[in-house]
Design a protein around this motif. Structure first.
Motif, PDB file in Angstrom:
ATOM      1  N   THR A  43      68.058 -36.785 -50.802  1.00 28.97           N
ATOM      2  CA  THR A  43      68.431 -37.325 -49.522  1.00 28.97           C
ATOM      3  C   THR A  43      68.492 -38.936 -49.777  1.00 28.97           C
ATOM      4  N   ALA A  44      67.561 -39.561 -50.484  1.00 26.84           N
ATOM      5  CA  ALA A  44      67.222 -40.983 -50.420  1.00 26.84           C
ATOM      6  C   ALA A  44      68.531 -41.634 -51.135  1.00 26.84           C
ATOM      7  N   ARG A  45      69.261 -40.627 -52.158  1.00 29.56           N
ATOM      8  CA  ARG A  45      70.455 -41.316 -52.846  1.00 29.56           C
ATOM      9  C   ARG A  45      71.705 -40.823 -51.949  1.00 29.56           C
ATOM     10  N   GLY A  46      71.515 -40.532 -50.812  1.00 31.65           N
ATOM     11  CA  GLY A  46      72.870 -40.334 -49.868  1.00 31.65           C
ATOM     12  C   GLY A  46      73.249 -38.917 -49.349  1.00 31.65           C
ATOM     13  N   LEU A  47      72.538 -37.890 -50.046  1.00 36.85           N
ATOM     14  CA  LEU A  47      72.980 -36.547 -49.714  1.00 36.85           C
ATOM     15  C   LEU A  47      71.869 -35.747 -48.989  1.00 36.85           C
ATOM     16  N   VAL A  48      71.887 -35.673 -47.390  1.00 35.42           N
ATOM     17  CA  VAL A  48      70.785 -35.246 -46.858  1.00 35.42           C
ATOM     18  C   VAL A  48      70.674 -33.564 -47.417  1.00 35.42           C
ATOM     19  N   THR A  49      69.450 -33.249 -47.856  1.00 39.69           N
ATOM     20  CA  THR A  49      68.869 -32.255 -48.566  1.00 39.69           C
ATOM     21  C   THR A  49      67.726 -31.618 -48.237  1.00 39.69           C
ATOM     22  N   ASP A  50      67.489 -30.416 -48.097  1.00 43.02           N
ATOM     23  CA  ASP A  50      66.401 -29.702 -47.748  1.00 43.02           C
ATOM     24  C   ASP A  50      65.609 -29.006 -48.783  1.00 43.02           C
ATOM     25  N   ALA A  51      64.302 -28.766 -49.033  1.00 41.78           N
ATOM     26  CA  ALA A  51      63.849 -28.047 -50.247  1.00 41.78           C
ATOM     27  C   ALA A  51      64.652 -26.557 -50.405  1.00 41.78           C
ATOM     28  N   ASP A  52      64.812 -25.906 -49.153  1.00 39.81           N
ATOM     29  CA  ASP A  52      65.515 -24.583 -49.191  1.00 39.81           C
ATOM     30  C   ASP A  52      66.929 -24.486 -49.626  1.00 39.81           C
ATOM     31  N   ASP A  53      67.579 -25.872 -49.741  1.00 36.35           N
ATOM     32  CA  ASP A  53      68.974 -25.887 -50.336  1.00 36.35           C
ATOM     33  C   ASP A  53      69.039 -25.869 -51.826  1.00 36.35           C
ATOM     34  N   LEU A  54      67.742 -25.840 -52.471  1.00 35.15           N
ATOM     35  CA  LEU A  54      68.007 -26.092 -53.766  1.00 35.15           C
ATOM     36  C   LEU A  54      67.041 -24.859 -54.595  1.00 35.15           C
ATOM     37  N   LEU A  55      67.653 -24.690 -56.083  1.00 38.05           N
ATOM     38  CA  LEU A  55      67.205 -23.584 -56.721  1.00 38.05           C
ATOM     39  C   LEU A  55      66.573 -24.430 -57.892  1.00 38.05           C
ATOM     40  N   ILE A  56      65.583 -24.186 -58.466  1.00 39.84           N
ATOM     41  CA  ILE A  56      65.003 -24.742 -59.947  1.00 39.84           C
ATOM     42  C   ILE A  56      65.431 -23.929 -61.045  1.00 39.84           C
ATOM     43  N   THR A  57      66.186 -24.452 -61.907  1.00 38.41           N
ATOM     44  CA  THR A  57      66.771 -23.851 -63.216  1.00 38.41           C
ATOM     45  C   THR A  57      66.194 -24.191 -64.413  1.00 38.41           C
ATOM     46  N   THR A  58      66.263 -23.585 -65.268  1.00 42.47           N
ATOM     47  CA  THR A  58      65.771 -23.843 -66.595  1.00 42.47           C
ATOM     48  C   THR A  58      66.739 -24.644 -67.253  1.00 42.47           C
ATOM     49  N   GLY A  59      66.718 -25.917 -67.029  1.00 43.12           N
ATOM     50  CA  GLY A  59      67.755 -26.776 -67.361  1.00 43.12           C
ATOM     51  C   GLY A  59      68.935 -26.754 -66.558  1.00 43.12           C
ATOM     52  N   SER A  60      69.810 -27.678 -66.494  1.00 42.62           N
ATOM     53  CA  SER A  60      71.142 -27.675 -65.616  1.00 42.62           C
ATOM     54  C   SER A  60      72.010 -26.870 -66.137  1.00 42.62           C
ATOM     55  N   GLN A  61      71.985 -26.651 -67.490  1.00 44.70           N
ATOM     56  CA  GLN A  61      73.028 -25.937 -68.184  1.00 44.70           C
ATOM     57  C   GLN A  61      72.619 -24.512 -67.613  1.00 44.70           C
ATOM     58  N   GLN A  62      71.495 -23.924 -67.567  1.00 43.53           N
ATOM     59  CA  GLN A  62      71.224 -22.563 -66.864  1.00 43.53           C
ATOM     60  C   GLN A  62      72.010 -22.711 -65.359  1.00 43.53           C
ATOM     61  N   GLY A  63      71.885 -23.552 -64.670  1.00 44.03           N
ATOM     62  CA  GLY A  63      72.589 -23.726 -63.237  1.00 44.03           C
ATOM     63  C   GLY A  63      74.104 -23.457 -63.450  1.00 44.03           C
ATOM     64  N   LEU A  64      74.596 -24.098 -64.518  1.00 40.05           N
ATOM     65  CA  LEU A  64      76.223 -23.812 -64.623  1.00 40.05           C
ATOM     66  C   LEU A  64      76.237 -22.049 -64.977  1.00 40.05           C
ATOM     67  N   THR A  65      75.363 -21.797 -66.002  1.00 38.57           N
ATOM     68  CA  THR A  65      75.653 -20.210 -66.426  1.00 38.57           C
ATOM     69  C   THR A  65      75.408 -19.424 -65.091  1.00 38.57           C
ATOM     70  N   LEU A  66      74.435 -19.504 -64.116  1.00 41.16           N
ATOM     71  CA  LEU A  66      74.252 -18.760 -62.963  1.00 41.16           C
ATOM     72  C   LEU A  66      75.464 -18.883 -62.082  1.00 41.16           C
ATOM     73  N   LEU A  67      75.993 -20.084 -61.850  1.00 38.49           N
ATOM     74  CA  LEU A  67      77.232 -20.168 -61.116  1.00 38.49           C
ATOM     75  C   LEU A  67      78.105 -19.527 -61.579  1.00 38.49           C
ATOM     76  N   ALA A  68      78.429 -19.496 -62.983  1.00 40.54           N
ATOM     77  CA  ALA A  68      79.600 -18.759 -63.520  1.00 40.54           C
ATOM     78  C   ALA A  68      79.400 -17.272 -63.215  1.00 40.54           C
ATOM     79  N   THR A  69      78.205 -16.576 -63.215  1.00 38.17           N
ATOM     80  CA  THR A  69      77.857 -15.490 -63.285  1.00 38.17           C
ATOM     81  C   THR A  69      77.992 -15.116 -61.860  1.00 38.17           C
ATOM     82  N   ALA A  70      77.668 -15.729 -60.677  1.00 47.21           N
ATOM     83  CA  ALA A  70      77.674 -15.441 -59.683  1.00 47.21           C
ATOM     84  C   ALA A  70      79.194 -15.449 -59.231  1.00 47.21           C
ATOM     85  N   LEU A  71      80.020 -16.395 -59.576  1.00 48.60           N
ATOM     86  CA  LEU A  71      81.458 -16.593 -58.967  1.00 48.60           C
ATOM     87  C   LEU A  71      82.362 -16.253 -59.549  1.00 48.60           C
ATOM     88  N   LEU A  72      82.306 -16.033 -60.920  1.00 49.65           N
ATOM     89  CA  LEU A  72      83.538 -15.812 -61.784  1.00 49.65           C
ATOM     90  C   LEU A  72      83.910 -14.167 -62.224  1.00 49.65           C
TER      91      LEU A  72
END
Length: 407
Positions: A94-123
């Motif tokens: 939020t301080a860097r200019g993108l209003v964000t709430d804690a519930d908007d976020l998922l903690i991942t095992t490295g950001s690379q896992q985040g991309l893997t989860l996205l690919a799994t959920a979307l593609l």
């Protein structure tokens, strides 16, 4: 007459899945294995400088959470992630200019896992993913394993070309665009505000998701920070923002974040439950404690100062190290310089002789999803200090010259 039964004729085991067979190992990881000798000065891996880790502050954070709440931090946790860590990341976002709430976020095992989860959920297999050309290698691996069809979007010295993006999106009907708009890996390029706005507009008009990867955004040495693509009109409801603690705190923690619209975020949570249940509880708790007790911004100021000096040392020596006619950029932050050798040079073919001179780089060709440029190389400037960088560039010059003589 023998009572023994005849030996069993065993059938062969089933073959590997096609996605595993078609997806190669990371060339960067392979090069790092070849250059692990301590005498090698490596410009290959994007490894943060270990002497700049705030080891004392991180150690104190671990000691405190283990002393204060050992039963909690050593126990299973929720898939979404530590509430205190998500709150701290939300506040920084939020301080860097993108209003964000804690519930908007998922903690991942490295950001690379985040991309893997996205690919799994979307593609689905066969879905089209658009990527910058050249592109981050691990992203290409992830999309290959997902069975996606990767289509390259041309870039220039200012990054992704929005007009080309629009044309290709109209033709290919993609589901996802993957971009690193700030200090891109491998090129170090940064998209201007105008291009970010254009990317958001194209995504909204053509109906595709955006995966905005931002591991390097806080490593700016000069110039004004750029807004996230996620903050531009048209992108707000269709952008997944991936963040990482690897470059700002320590990569060994393996902590990343995923910010996404609610429906897609819930699908990523389910994918994470299937992948690893949740990210390390104690690592998350220690990171949350560090963000509360320590001044991450002051630490980053020290890191940025050191990295700026190292970038300048690399840039100052490239004209003597690389053959006449080579070209390179001057990134305003991040970890990488992108260079191109003169026509007729093959960076991959040169590398074995270069490594024999106890120095290394990463050839640029594997980063391309489209037609590769054999003369391109990626040089990381963050791992070694200025004196070692100078010595490494001398070795690089000698290695390239020896390879050319041998060829």
């Amino acid at each position: 007459m023998s009572d023994q039964a005849p030996p069993l004729a065993a059938a062969p085991v089933p073959a590997l899945a096609a996605r595993a067979a078609r997806t190669g190992s990371s060339p960067v990881r392979d090069i790092l294995a070849l250059t692990a000798r301590p005498e090698v000065i490596s410009f290959a891996g994007g490894l943060p400088a270990p002497e700049l880790f705030d080891a004392e502050g991180i150690s104190a954070a671990f000691r405190e959470v283990l002393a204060q709440a050992p039963q909690r931090v050593l126990q299973y946790s929720t898939s979404e992630g530590d509430p205190a860590l998500r709150a701290a990341v939300a506040a920084r976002t939020t301080a860097r200019g993108l209003v964000t709430d804690a519930d908007d976020l998922l903690i991942t095992t490295g950001s690379q896992q985040g991309l893997t989860l996205l690919a799994t959920a979307l593609l689905e297999p066969g879905d089209v993913v658009l990527v910058e050309d050249p592109c981050y290698l691990a992203a290409l691996q992830i999309f290959s394993l997902a069975g996606a069809r990767v289509v390259a979007v041309p870039t220039d010295n200012e990054g992704l070309d929005p007009a080309a993006l629009d044309e290709i999106a109209a033709r290919e009907n993609p589901k996802l665009l993957y971009v690193i708009p700030t200090f891109q890996n491998p090129t170090g390029r940064t998209l201007s505000a105008e291009r970010r706005a254009a990317v958001a507009e194209v995504a909204a008009r053509r109906g595709l998701w955006i995966a905005e990867d931002d591991p390097y955004g806080e490593l700016r040495f000069e110039g004004e920070p750029q807004r996230w693509v996620a903050s531009f009109p048209g992108a707000e409801d269709r952008t997944v923002l991936l963040g990482s603690f690897s470059k700002v705190m320590a990569p060994g923690l393996r902590l990343g974040t995923l910010r996404a619209p609610a429906g897609l975020r819930r699908a990523c949570v389910i994918a994470k439950q299937a992948a690893d249940l949740h990210t390390s509880t104690v690592d998350q708790a220690a990171a949350a404690r560090y963000l509360t007790a320590c001044d991450l911004d002051a630490h980053l100021a020290r890191v940025r100062g050191a990295y700026r000096e190292r970038r300048d040392a690399l840039l100052a020596g490239l004209s003597a190290a690389l053959p006449e006619g080579s070209r390179w950029n001057r990134p305003a932050g991040g970890m990488f310089v992108w260079a191109t050798l003169p026509a007729g040079y093959d960076a991959t073919a040169l590398l074995p002789e270069v490594v024999r001179h106890d120095v290394a780089y990463v050839p640029g060709a594997p980063f391309f999803a489209g037609r590769p440029d054999p003369a391109a190389i990626r040089l990381s400037f963050v791992t070694h200090g200025p004196a070692e960088i100078g010595e490494g560039l001398q070795r690089l010059r000698a290695g390239i010259a020896a390879a050319r003589r041998a060829g």
